[in-house]
Design a protein around this motif. Structure first.
Motif, short mmCIF file in Angstrom:
data_model
loop_
_atom_site.label_atom_id
_atom_site.label_comp_id
_atom_site.label_asym_id
_atom_site.label_seq_id
_atom_site.Cartn_x
_atom_site.Cartn_y
_atom_site.Cartn_z
N ALA A 188 -36.46 60.55 -64.71
CA ALA A 188 -37.74 60.81 -64.07
C ALA A 188 -38.00 60.46 -62.56
O ALA A 188 -39.16 60.79 -62.01
N LYS A 189 -37.20 59.23 -62.34
CA LYS A 189 -37.49 58.82 -60.83
C LYS A 189 -38.80 58.37 -60.79
O LYS A 189 -39.92 58.62 -59.65
N ILE A 190 -39.64 57.60 -61.80
CA ILE A 190 -40.88 57.11 -61.61
C ILE A 190 -40.76 55.59 -61.51
O ILE A 190 -39.79 54.76 -62.32
N ASN A 191 -41.82 54.90 -60.87
CA ASN A 191 -42.01 53.53 -60.95
C ASN A 191 -43.01 52.86 -62.11
O ASN A 191 -44.13 53.39 -61.78
N ILE A 192 -42.53 52.45 -62.91
CA ILE A 192 -43.46 51.68 -63.85
C ILE A 192 -44.03 50.46 -63.20
O ILE A 192 -43.36 49.53 -63.35
N LEU A 193 -45.30 50.38 -62.90
CA LEU A 193 -45.85 49.04 -62.71
C LEU A 193 -46.43 48.34 -63.87
O LEU A 193 -46.22 46.83 -63.86
N ARG A 194 -46.61 48.79 -64.98
CA ARG A 194 -47.11 47.99 -66.23
C ARG A 194 -46.57 48.93 -67.31
O ARG A 194 -46.52 50.29 -67.15
N PRO A 195 -46.17 48.14 -68.22
CA PRO A 195 -45.71 48.87 -69.34
C PRO A 195 -46.69 49.73 -70.26
O PRO A 195 -46.28 50.96 -70.83
N ASP A 196 -47.90 49.65 -69.95
CA ASP A 196 -48.84 50.45 -70.77
C ASP A 196 -49.09 51.80 -69.98
O ASP A 196 -49.99 52.61 -70.36
N GLU A 197 -48.51 52.00 -68.85
CA GLU A 197 -48.27 53.29 -68.27
C GLU A 197 -47.59 54.26 -68.94
O GLU A 197 -47.95 55.57 -68.80
N LEU A 198 -46.91 53.98 -69.76
CA LEU A 198 -46.26 55.03 -70.95
C LEU A 198 -47.04 54.87 -72.19
O LEU A 198 -47.22 53.87 -72.61
N LYS A 199 -47.12 55.88 -72.79
CA LYS A 199 -47.63 55.90 -74.14
C LYS A 199 -46.73 56.75 -75.04
O LYS A 199 -46.21 57.70 -74.64
N VAL A 200 -46.51 56.46 -76.31
CA VAL A 200 -45.72 57.08 -77.27
C VAL A 200 -46.55 57.41 -78.35
O VAL A 200 -46.92 56.53 -79.07
N THR A 201 -46.43 58.60 -78.74
CA THR A 201 -46.91 59.38 -79.93
C THR A 201 -45.83 59.73 -80.96
O THR A 201 -44.93 60.54 -80.51
N VAL A 202 -46.14 59.22 -82.16
CA VAL A 202 -45.11 59.88 -83.26
C VAL A 202 -45.98 60.68 -84.34
O VAL A 202 -46.91 60.06 -84.74
N LEU A 203 -45.55 61.85 -84.43
CA LEU A 203 -46.10 62.50 -85.59
C LEU A 203 -45.16 62.93 -86.74
O LEU A 203 -44.12 63.26 -86.38
N GLN A 204 -45.83 62.99 -88.00
CA GLN A 204 -45.00 63.47 -89.06
C GLN A 204 -45.37 64.68 -89.28
O GLN A 204 -46.64 64.83 -89.65
N MET A 213 -50.02 56.38 -82.38
CA MET A 213 -49.99 56.30 -80.86
C MET A 213 -49.69 54.72 -80.49
O MET A 213 -50.38 53.80 -80.99
N LEU A 214 -48.72 54.51 -79.75
CA LEU A 214 -48.26 53.13 -79.14
C LEU A 214 -48.26 52.95 -77.65
O LEU A 214 -47.75 54.12 -76.88
N ASN A 215 -49.11 52.14 -77.34
CA ASN A 215 -49.33 51.75 -75.57
C ASN A 215 -48.72 50.76 -74.97
O ASN A 215 -48.71 50.44 -74.03
N ARG A 216 -47.90 49.97 -76.02
CA ARG A 216 -47.09 48.95 -75.40
C ARG A 216 -45.74 48.77 -76.21
O ARG A 216 -45.73 48.96 -77.35
N PRO A 217 -44.49 48.74 -75.36
CA PRO A 217 -43.39 48.78 -75.97
C PRO A 217 -43.06 47.33 -76.89
O PRO A 217 -43.58 46.48 -76.04
#
Length: 424
Positions: A188-204, A213-217
């Protein structure tokens, strides 16, 4: 958005303002609203950013007259709150599109008008990735909202590695499924300044009210993010029940009776269902909770299908009501929600739970779930009492990765991955 607690299969509802609840029908004359990938009844509505792909929108107006329906779409954040962006920032072309294709129902006793549209129209295209809420309203007046449906626009920019495992807990080992996710942001060539800039959602099975939804790895090393904690643990359930009403001339395997009344009303009596949690697990192909509009009587399924009053009966153990619990019919046919439209009533004389739904001809998956009486928003619902949970159950999982750089006003959907529990 806070993380959902362990086992929170129904631990959180993604809600936005009262004016635009996702996947919600606001008018009683609207029925059988479906949005899916063009030409594929079974595919979730997902578009790749900049691609010529389209979705199919179908719905019926049971008033049976002609109305001027329009649709537009609203960009939303990862939690389905409206994005703080003007429409022109994510739409190229007109902000609303009139639905011009319709057919009056024919050779059916139920009078309705069927409306159809391809989404997006070439005169109105989404220009950003993210969660979108399709809104259908009357007379080009956004105050007359009729119903909403979700769809996704993906700009694939990250690599996702995901797998399904059995939970570590001995209490959940045989009944739940756990998802582990790793994201690599180098492409993606993106600079992540804080881990919470990424969010992951998992659907069943693409069930948003059950989404996690998780906002911290759990692990964060430069361009590597790993999500592997108790929050991504789901009840496994078991294969969905079904009722086949594609034909109202011949009885299918799950029908007990078809009744045509003198007032041109068709009633379908479904064979009584019983508790399955103590039954031996049996695998069979299912639709993982969705329904399809189909017709086996030789007619067009969209405007030549009949509507029927389909009566469901659930027999609890000992023909005694579950103490302190309500029983609901669960699936796409009830929008995956435990509300008044899905709640079953206990018939004390017969010792059974009963519910009648007004359904168009098609093939329907459903399950039964229980919840506490006087259910509160976000309260967990459960398969445990009615269906049971088996780790070997076949379920589909979708992993969505969102990114919001520092100072941005909306979440971008930059990655998607699909898993199946039978393919570990």
């Amino acid at each position: 958005m806070k993380k959902i607690l362990l086992g929170g299969f129904f631990g959180c509802f993604f809600l936005v303002g009262n004016s635009q609840l996702p996947d919600h029908i606001y008018r009683p004359n609207i029925h059988s609203a479906k949005l899916f990938k063009w030409g594929d009844l079974y595919a979730y509505p997902i578009l790749m950013l900049g691609s010529p792909e389209q979705l199919e929108l179908h719905f019926d107006d049971l008033d049976g007259d002609l109305k001027n329906y329009y649709y537009s779409f609203q960009l939303c954040n990862a939690d389905w709150t409206p994005a703080n962006l003007p429409t022109l920032d994510y739409t190229r072309g007109f902000q609303s599109v009139r639905i011009t294709t319709y057919r009056n129902s024919s050779i059916s006793f139920t009078r309705y008008t069927h409306y159809y549209a391809g989404v997006p129209d070439r005169s109105s295209l989404p220009t950003r990735s993210g969660n979108y809420l399709l809104k259908v309203f009357l007379n080009n007046d956004t105050a007359n909202l009729c119903f909403t449906r979700r769809f996704l626009v993906v700009d694939t920019r990250v690599q996702i590695a995901a797998k399904i495992k059995q939970p570590f807990s001995s209490q959940l080992f045989q009944s739940h499924q756990r998802v582990q996710v790793a994201v690599n942001t180098i492409p993606a060539k993106i600079n992540i300044l804080r881990p919470d800039e990424l969010k992951v959602t998992v659907l069943q099975n693409n069930i948003w009210p059950a989404g996690v939804m998780l906002n911290r790895p759990s692990i964060f090393r430069g361009n590597y993010f790993e999500y592997n904690d108790d929050a991504i643990t789901f009840q496994a359930g078991r294969e969905w029940r079904w009722i086949d009403v594609r034909s109202l001339r011949l009885m299918s395997d799950r029908m007990q009776d078809i009744i045509d009344t003198n007032d041109n009303r068709t009633e379908v009596i479904v064979k009584p269902d019983t508790e399955r949690r103590n039954q031996i697990y049996l695998y069979y192909n299912d639709l993982n909770g969705i329904y399809t509009i189909e017709n086996m009587d030789g007619n067009n399924p969209w405007w030549q299908s009949e509507y029927a009053y389909v009566k469901f009966t659930y027999v609890p153990p000992g023909k005694t009501a579950y103490p302190g619990k309500d029983v609901y019919i669960f699936g796409e046919l009830t929008n995956y929600l435990a509300d008044s439209s899905a709640k079953m009533e206990f018939n004390s004389e017969k010792g059974v739970y009963e519910k009648t739904l007004f359904l168009k001809q098609g093939y329907y998956n459903y399950s039964y779930i229980t919840s506490g009486l006087e259910q509160k928003p976000g309260e967990r619902l459960s398969f445990e009492n009615t269906e049971g949970n088996f780790n070997v159950t076949e379920n589909n999982y979708t992993v969505l990765v969102y990114y919001r750089p520092f100072g941005a006003r909306a979440d971008e959907l930059i990655g998607i991955a699909f898993l199946n529990s039978l393919i570990r």
